[in-house]
Design a protein around this motif. Structure first.
Motif, PDB file in Angstrom:
ATOM      1  N   ALA A  28       0.721  -1.284   0.004  1.00 15.03           N
ATOM      2  CA  ALA A  28       0.095   0.083   0.131  1.00 15.03           C
ATOM      3  C   ALA A  28       0.646   1.492   0.084  1.00 15.03           C
ATOM      4  N   ARG A  29       2.036   1.145   0.416  1.00 11.52           N
ATOM      5  CA  ARG A  29       2.910   2.514   0.436  1.00 11.52           C
ATOM      6  C   ARG A  29       3.391   2.699  -1.098  1.00 11.52           C
ATOM      7  N   PHE A  30       3.222   1.930  -2.067  1.00 11.54           N
ATOM      8  CA  PHE A  30       3.645   2.254  -3.230  1.00 11.54           C
ATOM      9  C   PHE A  30       2.363   2.932  -4.189  1.00 11.54           C
ATOM     10  N   THR A  31       2.165   4.157  -4.096  1.00  6.89           N
ATOM     11  CA  THR A  31       0.812   4.701  -4.285  1.00  6.89           C
ATOM     12  C   THR A  31       1.012   4.900  -5.693  1.00  6.89           C
ATOM     13  N   ARG A  32       2.102   5.115  -6.478  1.00  9.15           N
ATOM     14  CA  ARG A  32       2.019   5.097  -8.030  1.00  9.15           C
ATOM     15  C   ARG A  32       1.723   3.680  -8.451  1.00  9.15           C
ATOM     16  N   LEU A  33       2.022   2.671  -8.064  1.00  6.95           N
ATOM     17  CA  LEU A  33       1.635   1.340  -8.537  1.00  6.95           C
ATOM     18  C   LEU A  33       0.321   0.937  -8.151  1.00  6.95           C
ATOM     19  N   THR A  34      -0.415   1.184  -6.867  1.00 11.89           N
ATOM     20  CA  THR A  34      -1.601   1.052  -6.588  1.00 11.89           C
ATOM     21  C   THR A  34      -2.638   1.646  -7.009  1.00 11.89           C
ATOM     22  N   ALA A  35      -2.577   2.999  -7.570  1.00  8.88           N
ATOM     23  CA  ALA A  35      -3.520   3.850  -7.726  1.00  8.88           C
ATOM     24  C   ALA A  35      -4.582   3.441  -8.889  1.00  8.88           C
ATOM     25  N   ASP A  36      -4.081   2.668  -9.609  1.00  2.61           N
ATOM     26  CA  ASP A  36      -5.343   2.179 -10.544  1.00  2.61           C
ATOM     27  C   ASP A  36      -5.762   0.888 -10.478  1.00  2.61           C
ATOM     28  N   LEU A  37      -5.077   0.047  -9.569  1.00  2.00           N
ATOM     29  CA  LEU A  37      -5.542  -1.298  -9.142  1.00  2.00           C
ATOM     30  C   LEU A  37      -6.236  -1.651  -8.196  1.00  2.00           C
ATOM     31  N   PRO A  38      -7.063  -3.027  -8.119  1.00  2.00           N
ATOM     32  CA  PRO A  38      -8.176  -3.084  -7.072  1.00  2.00           C
ATOM     33  C   PRO A  38      -7.506  -3.020  -5.637  1.00  2.00           C
ATOM     34  N   GLU A  39      -8.184  -3.150  -4.888  1.00  2.36           N
ATOM     35  CA  GLU A  39      -7.914  -2.979  -3.321  1.00  2.36           C
ATOM     36  C   GLU A  39      -6.615  -3.966  -3.175  1.00  2.36           C
ATOM     37  N   GLN A  40      -5.594  -3.628  -2.484  1.00  9.27           N
ATOM     38  CA  GLN A  40      -4.466  -4.448  -2.189  1.00  9.27           C
ATOM     39  C   GLN A  40      -4.469  -5.112  -0.641  1.00  9.27           C
ATOM     40  N   SER A  41      -4.238  -6.327  -0.455  1.00  7.67           N
ATOM     41  CA  SER A  41      -3.876  -6.881   0.840  1.00  7.67           C
ATOM     42  C   SER A  41      -2.825  -6.014   1.408  1.00  7.67           C
ATOM     43  N   ASP A  42      -2.358  -6.604   2.582  1.00 13.45           N
ATOM     44  CA  ASP A  42      -1.223  -5.882   3.597  1.00 13.45           C
ATOM     45  C   ASP A  42      -0.029  -6.789   3.108  1.00 13.45           C
ATOM     46  N   ALA A  43       0.092  -7.382   1.711  1.00 19.20           N
ATOM     47  CA  ALA A  43       1.203  -8.210   1.472  1.00 19.20           C
ATOM     48  C   ALA A  43       2.342  -7.190   1.380  1.00 19.20           C
ATOM     49  N   PRO A  44       3.533  -7.844   1.731  1.00 21.33           N
ATOM     50  CA  PRO A  44       4.762  -7.054   1.866  1.00 21.33           C
ATOM     51  C   PRO A  44       5.637  -7.280   0.500  1.00 21.33           C
ATOM     52  N   VAL A  45       6.196  -5.989   0.142  1.00 27.07           N
ATOM     53  CA  VAL A  45       7.359  -6.225  -0.938  1.00 27.07           C
ATOM     54  C   VAL A  45       8.429  -6.267  -0.373  1.00 27.07           C
ATOM     55  N   ALA A  46       9.278  -7.366  -0.555  1.00 28.51           N
ATOM     56  CA  ALA A  46      10.737  -7.563  -0.140  1.00 28.51           C
ATOM     57  C   ALA A  46      11.704  -7.018  -1.291  1.00 28.51           C
ATOM     58  N   TRP A  47      12.533  -6.365  -0.852  1.00 26.90           N
ATOM     59  CA  TRP A  47      13.526  -5.609  -1.904  1.00 26.90           C
ATOM     60  C   TRP A  47      14.917  -5.885  -1.355  1.00 26.90           C
ATOM     61  N   ALA A  48      15.785  -5.875  -2.424  1.00 31.47           N
ATOM     62  CA  ALA A  48      17.341  -5.847  -1.925  1.00 31.47           C
ATOM     63  C   ALA A  48      18.170  -5.112  -2.961  1.00 31.47           C
ATOM     64  N   VAL A  49      18.848  -4.209  -2.718  1.00 30.97           N
ATOM     65  CA  VAL A  49      19.904  -3.242  -3.489  1.00 30.97           C
ATOM     66  C   VAL A  49      21.206  -3.564  -3.159  1.00 30.97           C
TER      67      VAL A  49
END
Length: 176
Positions: A28-49
């Motif tokens: 849900a933190r990624f507002t550009r991603l979720t703006a036009d998508l259906p309601e999102q669960s509280d699923a995590p996004v895991a990342w590494a740089v």
């Protein structure tokens, strides 16, 4: 679930040291991603740089992302989870003038490496969000829609023996 709030990285320091930073953030933190998508669960996004420097002194960031955004199937119009697991290598350059240097256009499409301007304060979550957005399908759909009684391929037979084509009448009109 606990999330690591690592918002900014120093690309020069990360590449110089060859370090890795990683974390998780709610989708849900990624507002550009979720703006036009259906309601999102509280699923995590895991990342590494991970920062890298090659033998010629060129700097790179390797960005790895795992996410599962909810998309809407364009066949049955029902939400479904789309698994994203991507890894991308980005070259870090010093200025915008270095983004488009000679030789880049001569490379094969598979050999092209995206470039970003380095920063002492790069928003890593924006970078992660970009990677997810680029991984989404243009037309999201189930392999086989669960709400349809028969797969679409079986619903629309190419031709049935003995049944006249609906376009046969048009050929008669054309002759007249």
């Amino acid at each position: 679930m606990q999330y690591i709030d690592m918002q900014y990285i120093d690309t020069y320091e990360l590449t110089r040291l060859g370090s890795t930073v990683q974390g998780q953030a709610p989708i849900a933190r990624f507002t550009r991603l979720t703006a036009d998508l259906p309601e999102q669960s509280d699923a995590p996004v895991a990342w590494a740089v991970t920062g890298e420097t090659d033998a010629r002194g060129q700097r790179f960031l390797r960005v790895a992302v795992k996410a599962a955004p909810v998309l809407e199937c364009q066949r049955c119009m029902r939400p479904f989870e789309w698994r994203v697991e991507t890894e991308n290598r980005l070259q870090v350059v010093k200025s915008e003038a270095d983004l488009d240097v000679e030789g880049v256009h001569d490379a094969e499409p598979d050999e092209l490496i995206e470039r970003i301007v380095g920063s002492a304060r790069l928003d890593v979550l924006d970078l992660v969000e970009d990677e997810i957005i680029l991984s989404l399908p243009y037309v999201p759909k189930h392999d086989v829609c669960p709400s349809l009684p028969v797969p679409l391929a079986e619903e629309q037979p190419e031709s049935e023996p003995g049944k006249p084509s609906p376009f046969a009448v048009l050929s008669q009109l054309k002759k007249n």
